[in-house]
Write an enzyme that holds these catalytic residues in place. Structure first.
Site, PDB file in Angstrom:
ATOM      1  N   ASN A   1       0.834  -1.208   0.000  1.00  0.00           N
ATOM      2  CA  ASN A   1       0.000   0.000   0.000  1.00  0.00           C
ATOM      3  C   ASN A   1       0.860   1.246   0.000  1.00  0.00           C
ATOM      4  OD1 ASN A   1      -0.346   1.848   2.571  1.00  0.00           O
ATOM      5  ND2 ASN A   1       0.132  -0.212   3.350  1.00  0.00           N
TER       6      ASN A   1
ATOM      7  N   CYS B   1       8.174   7.329  10.448  1.00  0.00           N
ATOM      8  CA  CYS B   1       8.098   8.579   9.655  1.00  0.00           C
ATOM      9  C   CYS B   1       9.478   9.190   9.461  1.00  0.00           C
ATOM     10  CB  CYS B   1       7.257   9.616  10.375  1.00  0.00           C
ATOM     11  SG  CYS B   1       5.788   8.940  11.083  1.00  0.00           S
TER      12      CYS B   1
ATOM     13  N   GLY C   1       1.970  -8.379  12.023  1.00  0.00           N
ATOM     14  CA  GLY C   1       2.655  -8.552  10.745  1.00  0.00           C
ATOM     15  C   GLY C   1       2.261  -9.895  10.162  1.00  0.00           C
TER      16      GLY C   1
HETATM   17  C1  LIG Z   1      -3.502   0.258   4.492  1.00  0.00           C
HETATM   18  C2  LIG Z   1      -2.583   0.269   5.690  1.00  0.00           C
HETATM   19  C3  LIG Z   1      -2.436   1.439   6.445  1.00  0.00           C
HETATM   20  C4  LIG Z   1      -1.579   1.480   7.556  1.00  0.00           C
HETATM   21  N1  LIG Z   1      -1.449   2.641   8.295  1.00  0.00           N
HETATM   22  C5  LIG Z   1      -0.653   2.664   9.405  1.00  0.00           C
HETATM   23  C6  LIG Z   1      -0.568   3.829  10.220  1.00  0.00           C
HETATM   24  O1  LIG Z   1      -1.207   4.852   9.973  1.00  0.00           O
HETATM   25  N2  LIG Z   1       0.253   3.797  11.304  1.00  0.00           N
HETATM   26  C7  LIG Z   1       0.977   2.678  11.655  1.00  0.00           C
HETATM   27  O2  LIG Z   1       1.695   2.682  12.667  1.00  0.00           O
HETATM   28  N3  LIG Z   1       0.896   1.547  10.886  1.00  0.00           N
HETATM   29  C8  LIG Z   1       0.098   1.531   9.798  1.00  0.00           C
HETATM   30  N4  LIG Z   1       0.010   0.365   9.033  1.00  0.00           N
HETATM   31  C9  LIG Z   1       0.812  -0.821   9.419  1.00  0.00           C
HETATM   32  C10 LIG Z   1      -0.032  -1.878  10.156  1.00  0.00           C
HETATM   33  O3  LIG Z   1      -0.548  -1.341  11.356  1.00  0.00           O
HETATM   34  C11 LIG Z   1       0.808  -3.135  10.492  1.00  0.00           C
HETATM   35  O4  LIG Z   1       1.861  -2.787  11.369  1.00  0.00           O
HETATM   36  C12 LIG Z   1       1.422  -3.782   9.246  1.00  0.00           C
HETATM   37  O5  LIG Z   1       0.543  -3.671   8.139  1.00  0.00           O
HETATM   38  C13 LIG Z   1       1.775  -5.250   9.454  1.00  0.00           C
HETATM   39  O6  LIG Z   1       0.637  -6.003   9.845  1.00  0.00           O
HETATM   40  P1  LIG Z   1      -0.314  -6.800   8.804  1.00  0.00           P
HETATM   41  O7  LIG Z   1       0.570  -7.673   7.969  1.00  0.00           O
HETATM   42  O8  LIG Z   1      -1.264  -7.555   9.688  1.00  0.00           O
HETATM   43  O9  LIG Z   1      -1.017  -5.762   7.964  1.00  0.00           O
HETATM   44  C14 LIG Z   1      -0.854   0.311   7.914  1.00  0.00           C
HETATM   45  C15 LIG Z   1      -1.013  -0.871   7.158  1.00  0.00           C
HETATM   46  C16 LIG Z   1      -1.859  -0.898   6.060  1.00  0.00           C
HETATM   47  C17 LIG Z   1      -1.992  -2.191   5.273  1.00  0.00           C
END
Ligand SMILES: Cc1cc2nc3c(=O)[nH]c(=O)nc-3n(C[C@H](O)[C@H](O)[C@H](O)COP(=O)(O)O)c2cc1C
Length: 239
Positions: free
Chosen positions: A3, A65, A178
């Site tokens: 993304n 960031c 993750g």
């Molecule tokens: C569409 C999207 C938006 C995300 N926005 C944020 C965010 O604003 N802040 C943050 O700390 N992590 C953000 N993440 C990261 C997720 O919180 C998570 O740490 C990461 O995607 C790994 O987990 P997953 O494989 O279950 O998605 C975002 C992930 C996705 C897919």
């Protein structure tokens, strides 16, 4: 998935004025506020303001960031800058502070330890990996930004490894995430040292991913002879 939505949000005051009341109508427990900033001052300002909101249970500080005043490297890529953000936020809030770590580093244990030493109440990891795909027809990156945040089931082994390394390095609670998409993944994360587990991308594939994981958890616990989930936390760690 990859993304490139960025950290889009309506801003601090609009979140407090509009988003929190909307959340309160459907969710009747404290919520976690995830904070991003491009400078130490921004982290401090946002944390101090959110500290005044009763409905917010704890602050999760995203250090992925870029530090625009400090060379553009992400705050989460060096122990010193991760510690600086931790200390700055801790100084302006009484709410628990969870530092959300970036996986795009060589030594996650050192960064986790630096956050703990700077006063973090917990850590969460992993944020997205940096990923990329190229379209064979156009021969150009699929994502207009070229690269994006890589998450979902494919990253689970990397996330698990980093949760294991971070949990080995700190005593504060670890939230593992993750690629988690099944009850088995949840238990594996907990064996690696997570006291709580987060689900991201799986919700975008199936909006009922979390209820499904919760519904299947008791049967999976039975299968592996687990009576109490707390008993598995850190079970795979040495010592
Ligand atoms: C569409 C999207 C938006 C995300 N926005 C944020 C965010 O604003 N802040 C943050 O700390 N992590 C953000 N993440 C990261 C997720 O919180 C998570 O740490 C990461 O995607 C790994 O987990 P997953 O494989 O279950 O998605 C975002 C992930 C996705 C897919």
């Amino acid at each position: 998935m990859i993304n490139a939505v960025g950290l889009q949000n309506p801003g601090l005051e609009a979140t407090i004025r509009e988003e929190l009341p909307k959340l309160r109508k459907v969710f009747h427990k404290p919520v976690m506020a995830n904070i991003s900033g491009f400078s130490i001052e921004e982290y401090r300002t946002v944390a101090a303001r959110l500290d005044q909101e009763d409905g917010i249970g704890w602050l999760e500080i995203n250090v992925s960031c870029p530090n625009v005043h400090g060379g553009g490297m992400s705050f989460g890529t060096s122990p010193a800058s991760a510690a600086e953000v931790t200390a700055a936020v801790k100084a302006v809030t009484t709410k628990p502070v969870i530092m959300k770590l970036s996986p795009n580093v060589t030594d996650i244990a050192a960064i986790a330890k630096a956050c703990e030493d700077a006063g973090a109440d917990g850590i969460s990891l992993i944020n997205t990996l940096l990923g990329m795909r190229i379209d064979l027809k156009t021969r150009r990156p699929v994502i207009a930004n070229k690269m994006g945040g890589f998450s979902g089931p494919a990253i689970f082994p990397v996330a698990l490894r980093m949760v294991y390394q971070a949990a080995s390095a700190v005593k504060i609670p670890v939230i593992g995430m993750g690629g988690v998409s099944t009850a088995e993944d949840v238990i594996e994360m907990m064996l690696a040292g997570a006291t709580a587990v987060g689900v991201g991308a799986a919700n975008l594939i199936d909006p009922f991913a979390c209820p499904r994981i919760l519904d299947t958890l008791p049967a999976v616990m039975d299968r592996y002879g687990i009576e109490n989930l707390n008993s598995v936390i850190g079970g795979a760690l040495d010592g």
